[in-house]
Design a protein around this motif. Sequence first.
Motif, PDB file in Angstrom:
ATOM      1  N   LEU A  76       0.854  -1.193   0.000  1.00  0.00           N
ATOM      2  CA  LEU A  76       0.000   0.000   0.000  1.00  0.00           C
ATOM      3  C   LEU A  76       0.883   1.234   0.000  1.00  0.00           C
ATOM      4  CD1 LEU A  76      -2.560   1.766   0.546  1.00  0.00           C
ATOM      5  CD2 LEU A  76      -2.234   1.258   2.982  1.00  0.00           C
ATOM      6  N   THR A  77       0.688   2.128  -0.976  1.00  0.00           N
ATOM      7  CA  THR A  77       1.339   3.432  -0.899  1.00  0.00           C
ATOM      8  C   THR A  77       0.329   4.485  -0.468  1.00  0.00           C
ATOM      9  OG1 THR A  77       2.455   5.213  -2.097  1.00  0.00           O
ATOM     10  CG2 THR A  77       1.085   3.748  -3.416  1.00  0.00           C
ATOM     11  N   ILE A  78       0.739   5.311   0.478  1.00  0.00           N
ATOM     12  CA  ILE A  78      -0.076   6.438   0.958  1.00  0.00           C
ATOM     13  C   ILE A  78       0.698   7.682   0.552  1.00  0.00           C
ATOM     14  CG2 ILE A  78      -1.146   7.512   2.974  1.00  0.00           C
ATOM     15  CD1 ILE A  78      -0.841   4.809   4.444  1.00  0.00           C
ATOM     16  N   ALA A  79       0.224   8.386  -0.454  1.00  0.00           N
ATOM     17  CA  ALA A  79       1.054   9.451  -1.028  1.00  0.00           C
ATOM     18  C   ALA A  79       0.228  10.383  -1.884  1.00  0.00           C
ATOM     19  CB  ALA A  79       2.183   8.831  -1.855  1.00  0.00           C
ATOM     20  N   GLY A  80       0.884  11.377  -2.447  1.00  0.00           N
ATOM     21  CA  GLY A  80       0.229  12.325  -3.337  1.00  0.00           C
ATOM     22  C   GLY A  80       0.218  11.800  -4.762  1.00  0.00           C
ATOM     23  N   PHE A  81      -0.658  12.388  -5.579  1.00  0.00           N
ATOM     24  CA  PHE A  81      -0.738  11.983  -6.989  1.00  0.00           C
ATOM     25  C   PHE A  81      -0.061  13.035  -7.858  1.00  0.00           C
ATOM     26  CE2 PHE A  81      -2.298  11.208 -11.157  1.00  0.00           C
ATOM     27  CZ  PHE A  81      -2.223   9.824 -11.220  1.00  0.00           C
TER      28      PHE A  81
ATOM     29  N   GLY B 245       3.110  11.535 -13.731  1.00  0.00           N
ATOM     30  CA  GLY B 245       3.368  10.107 -13.584  1.00  0.00           C
ATOM     31  C   GLY B 245       4.782   9.751 -13.165  1.00  0.00           C
ATOM     32  N   GLY B 246       5.608  10.774 -12.926  1.00  0.00           N
ATOM     33  CA  GLY B 246       6.996  10.479 -12.596  1.00  0.00           C
ATOM     34  C   GLY B 246       7.231  10.199 -11.137  1.00  0.00           C
ATOM     35  N   ALA B 247       6.424  10.837 -10.281  1.00  0.00           N
ATOM     36  CA  ALA B 247       6.630  10.743  -8.835  1.00  0.00           C
ATOM     37  C   ALA B 247       5.352  10.256  -8.165  1.00  0.00           C
ATOM     38  CB  ALA B 247       7.037  12.116  -8.289  1.00  0.00           C
ATOM     39  N   GLY B 248       5.362  10.243  -6.826  1.00  0.00           N
ATOM     40  CA  GLY B 248       4.164   9.945  -6.060  1.00  0.00           C
ATOM     41  C   GLY B 248       3.593   8.570  -6.362  1.00  0.00           C
ATOM     42  N   ILE B 249       2.273   8.492  -6.275  1.00  0.00           N
ATOM     43  CA  ILE B 249       1.582   7.204  -6.372  1.00  0.00           C
ATOM     44  C   ILE B 249       1.861   6.488  -7.693  1.00  0.00           C
ATOM     45  CG2 ILE B 249      -0.757   6.295  -6.755  1.00  0.00           C
ATOM     46  CD1 ILE B 249      -1.596   7.914  -4.275  1.00  0.00           C
ATOM     47  N   ALA B 250       1.907   7.217  -8.791  1.00  0.00           N
ATOM     48  CA  ALA B 250       2.157   6.559 -10.085  1.00  0.00           C
ATOM     49  C   ALA B 250       3.540   5.904 -10.083  1.00  0.00           C
ATOM     50  CB  ALA B 250       2.028   7.556 -11.233  1.00  0.00           C
ATOM     51  N   ALA B 251       4.537   6.607  -9.571  1.00  0.00           N
ATOM     52  CA  ALA B 251       5.891   6.036  -9.504  1.00  0.00           C
ATOM     53  C   ALA B 251       5.910   4.820  -8.576  1.00  0.00           C
ATOM     54  CB  ALA B 251       6.878   7.089  -9.008  1.00  0.00           C
ATOM     55  N   ASP B 252       5.204   4.935  -7.469  1.00  0.00           N
ATOM     56  CA  ASP B 252       5.173   3.828  -6.500  1.00  0.00           C
ATOM     57  C   ASP B 252       4.534   2.584  -7.123  1.00  0.00           C
ATOM     58  OD1 ASP B 252       6.237   5.613  -4.665  1.00  0.00           O
ATOM     59  OD2 ASP B 252       4.305   6.076  -3.744  1.00  0.00           O
ATOM     60  N   LEU B 253       3.365   2.770  -7.754  1.00  0.00           N
ATOM     61  CA  LEU B 253       2.665   1.612  -8.339  1.00  0.00           C
ATOM     62  C   LEU B 253       3.494   0.972  -9.457  1.00  0.00           C
ATOM     63  CD1 LEU B 253      -1.067   2.846  -8.512  1.00  0.00           C
ATOM     64  CD2 LEU B 253       0.009   1.404  -6.764  1.00  0.00           C
ATOM     65  N   LYS B 254       4.154   1.805 -10.266  1.00  0.00           N
ATOM     66  CA  LYS B 254       5.002   1.258 -11.330  1.00  0.00           C
ATOM     67  C   LYS B 254       6.186   0.488 -10.728  1.00  0.00           C
ATOM     68  CE  LYS B 254       5.092   5.249 -13.761  1.00  0.00           C
ATOM     69  NZ  LYS B 254       5.340   6.220 -14.858  1.00  0.00           N
ATOM     70  N   THR B 255       6.766   1.049  -9.680  1.00  0.00           N
ATOM     71  CA  THR B 255       7.906   0.373  -9.040  1.00  0.00           C
ATOM     72  C   THR B 255       7.473  -0.964  -8.451  1.00  0.00           C
ATOM     73  OG1 THR B 255       8.896   2.524  -8.543  1.00  0.00           O
ATOM     74  CG2 THR B 255       9.714   0.629  -7.292  1.00  0.00           C
TER      75      THR B 255
ATOM     76  N   GLY C 235      13.465   9.839  -5.797  1.00  0.00           N
ATOM     77  CA  GLY C 235      13.380   9.602  -4.354  1.00  0.00           C
ATOM     78  C   GLY C 235      12.230   8.663  -3.995  1.00  0.00           C
ATOM     79  N   CYS C 236      11.054   8.935  -4.566  1.00  0.00           N
ATOM     80  CA  CYS C 236       9.894   8.057  -4.351  1.00  0.00           C
ATOM     81  C   CYS C 236      10.209   6.645  -4.818  1.00  0.00           C
ATOM     82  CB  CYS C 236       8.682   8.532  -5.161  1.00  0.00           C
ATOM     83  SG  CYS C 236       8.178  10.226  -4.883  1.00  0.00           S
ATOM     84  N   THR C 237      10.833   6.567  -5.987  1.00  0.00           N
ATOM     85  CA  THR C 237      11.106   5.273  -6.606  1.00  0.00           C
ATOM     86  C   THR C 237      12.082   4.459  -5.764  1.00  0.00           C
ATOM     87  OG1 THR C 237      10.672   6.194  -8.791  1.00  0.00           O
ATOM     88  CG2 THR C 237      12.025   4.195  -8.709  1.00  0.00           C
ATOM     89  N   PHE C 238      13.108   5.099  -5.255  1.00  0.00           N
ATOM     90  CA  PHE C 238      14.088   4.407  -4.412  1.00  0.00           C
ATOM     91  C   PHE C 238      13.385   3.822  -3.178  1.00  0.00           C
ATOM     92  CE2 PHE C 238      18.179   5.117  -1.685  1.00  0.00           C
ATOM     93  CZ  PHE C 238      18.520   3.779  -1.815  1.00  0.00           C
ATOM     94  N   ALA C 239      12.605   4.648  -2.497  1.00  0.00           N
ATOM     95  CA  ALA C 239      11.924   4.183  -1.284  1.00  0.00           C
ATOM     96  C   ALA C 239      10.929   3.058  -1.607  1.00  0.00           C
ATOM     97  CB  ALA C 239      11.208   5.352  -0.599  1.00  0.00           C
ATOM     98  N   SER C 240      10.220   3.177  -2.722  1.00  0.00           N
ATOM     99  CA  SER C 240       9.255   2.138  -3.116  1.00  0.00           C
ATOM    100  C   SER C 240       9.949   0.833  -3.470  1.00  0.00           C
ATOM    101  CB  SER C 240       8.463   2.581  -4.345  1.00  0.00           C
ATOM    102  OG  SER C 240       7.598   3.601  -3.999  1.00  0.00           O
ATOM    103  N   ALA C 241      11.096   0.955  -4.114  1.00  0.00           N
ATOM    104  CA  ALA C 241      11.842  -0.250  -4.486  1.00  0.00           C
ATOM    105  C   ALA C 241      12.349  -0.959  -3.227  1.00  0.00           C
ATOM    106  CB  ALA C 241      12.997   0.108  -5.413  1.00  0.00           C
TER     107      ALA C 241
END
Lengths: 294, 294
Positions: free
Chosen positions: A13-18, A22-32, A216-222
């Motif tokens: 589950l990501t709790i974040a901004g949209f 599509g580069g950051a936030g929820i879109a980046a998290d879901l893609k990661t 930054g979002c992507t690193f943390a999500s990964a």
Amino acid sequence: MSNHVSPTPPILLTIAGFDPCGGAGIAADLKTFAAHNCYGIAAVTALTVQSTQGVKSTHITPAATLRAQLDALAEDIAISTVKIGMLGNRANAAVVAEFLDHGKFAHVVLDPAVKASLGGADLLDAGGVKFLSEELLKRATLITPNIAEAELMTGLEIRDVAAMEAAARKLFEQGARAVVVKGGHMEKAIDVLFDGTELLALGGDRIKTENTHGSGCTFASAIAAQLASGRGLHEAVLLAKTYVTKAIERSFVIGKGAGPLDHFYRFHQEPAPRGTHEVPQHGLHPAAEPATHR
Amino acid sequence: MSNHVSPTPPILLTIAGFDPCGGAGIAADLKTFAAHNCYGIAAVTALTVQSTQGVKSTHITPAATLRAQLDALAEDIAISTVKIGMLGNRANAAVVAEFLDHGKFAHVVLDPAVKASLGGADLLDAGGVKFLSEELLKRATLITPNIAEAELMTGLEIRDVAAMEAAARKLFEQGARAVVVKGGHMEKAIDVLFDGTELLALGGDRIKTENTHGSGCTFASAIAAQLASGRGLHEAVLLAKTYVTKAIERSFVIGKGAGPLDHFYRFHQEPAPRGTHEVPQHGLHPAAEPATHR
């Protein structure tokens, strides 16, 4: 036609901004998450008006709506790991703290998005920063601030790796169970990992590109995806650093500003792994080798 | 380290609602675009409170915020194709019409989300349905209603393929340049395609699964991605039907209700295609062969 249901992957589950671009936030998290063969769900804390040129404005989700999203998900879906990004304000940070107190999660990765890297728009109000530092921090199994966020949360001035290490120790003393201070914006892109026992400085060359939107979002999500897939902390951080480095190397020239990463570079350049639970074990990038620093 | 920027893929914009469980709406659209090696951006028309068990409530984005998201994206990014889903209300539908009038897009795929398939929550108010039928319809290059939506937009009662074909012809007369009436909820899962000249009924067996959450969004998004990648309309629809059928076959058991598709099944079971622009040309699924029906 028979039904070949896929095995259930780890659910994050990501709790974040949209972020609309599509580069950051929820879109980046879901893609990661998807790139790591995990399934992602999301609660939206804020709609940002944003392009590759920066955040223009933010529209924070009312706390009751954020709570309703979280409750609907938690009632329905077995969540393994939670990743937290932009929260918007103190009220939403408090909703998240309450949510964490009522659930049982294998990992909680807190990526304290306080200011947009590009343009410096506030992603969290002052009360939220205080709540994050004093309350949310203690509920996370890992916190992943960048330099500016680590400075804000510790009061330290960070100009070099030694100061990053001091900040990591201080955040641990403030209640974080493990800390990664992200040095992506520093000249050498060194990240510092502290788990209360070992302190590691993870080397990395800075990639010559402006296309780092959402790194930054992507690193943390990964990291969160690797933890949810069963890796230990050190390995998860190293693999995530390799992933984000390669995704930046393969970034897209999209928009007039900082372009987004290619979160699916693995699928674009080599055979995909077989099976849903398998997390690819690519050889560690030389730049991501750990170097015990003190 | 040198920078190996990825070639710029076709860029698609989805204008739709956000589904926290990730099966439908913007999350499904962005995953579908990525699975077709396209890059997705998104403007959020509404936050839904939703799980695999249905839509509990919707929080519609203020029109000014939707407009700001669209303006920020259009100023920054060269958008090829627009895919429109849930709009929420007439005000947001009008914002989208104005946006379409001021841009130049290769394709505009309108998937008229009016009611949630599961639970029947309203996704568009009555004024919005009227505006959609009278105004937005004319601005789309393709409209993709399901049976219920086609009934609402035409006033026809649809119980069989002949009635689907009549509805497709009527929607064309009402101003749509091409129509796909989606029969996924019918017993035989036949879709009807009408481009003003040819009328095709595309056969398909209904897959024995409840895990079809977001299949309508996914089908429309896959068509949009294929069009943006240069396919003609017929081929785009056939390839999209194959894609959504396989993604349903590989769906996940997640949550207590209708689980989500595996949008990345291709990456999970066979080597990924090389190069970003290439859209995989898998053999057409037998069920997706066109059958000229009259």
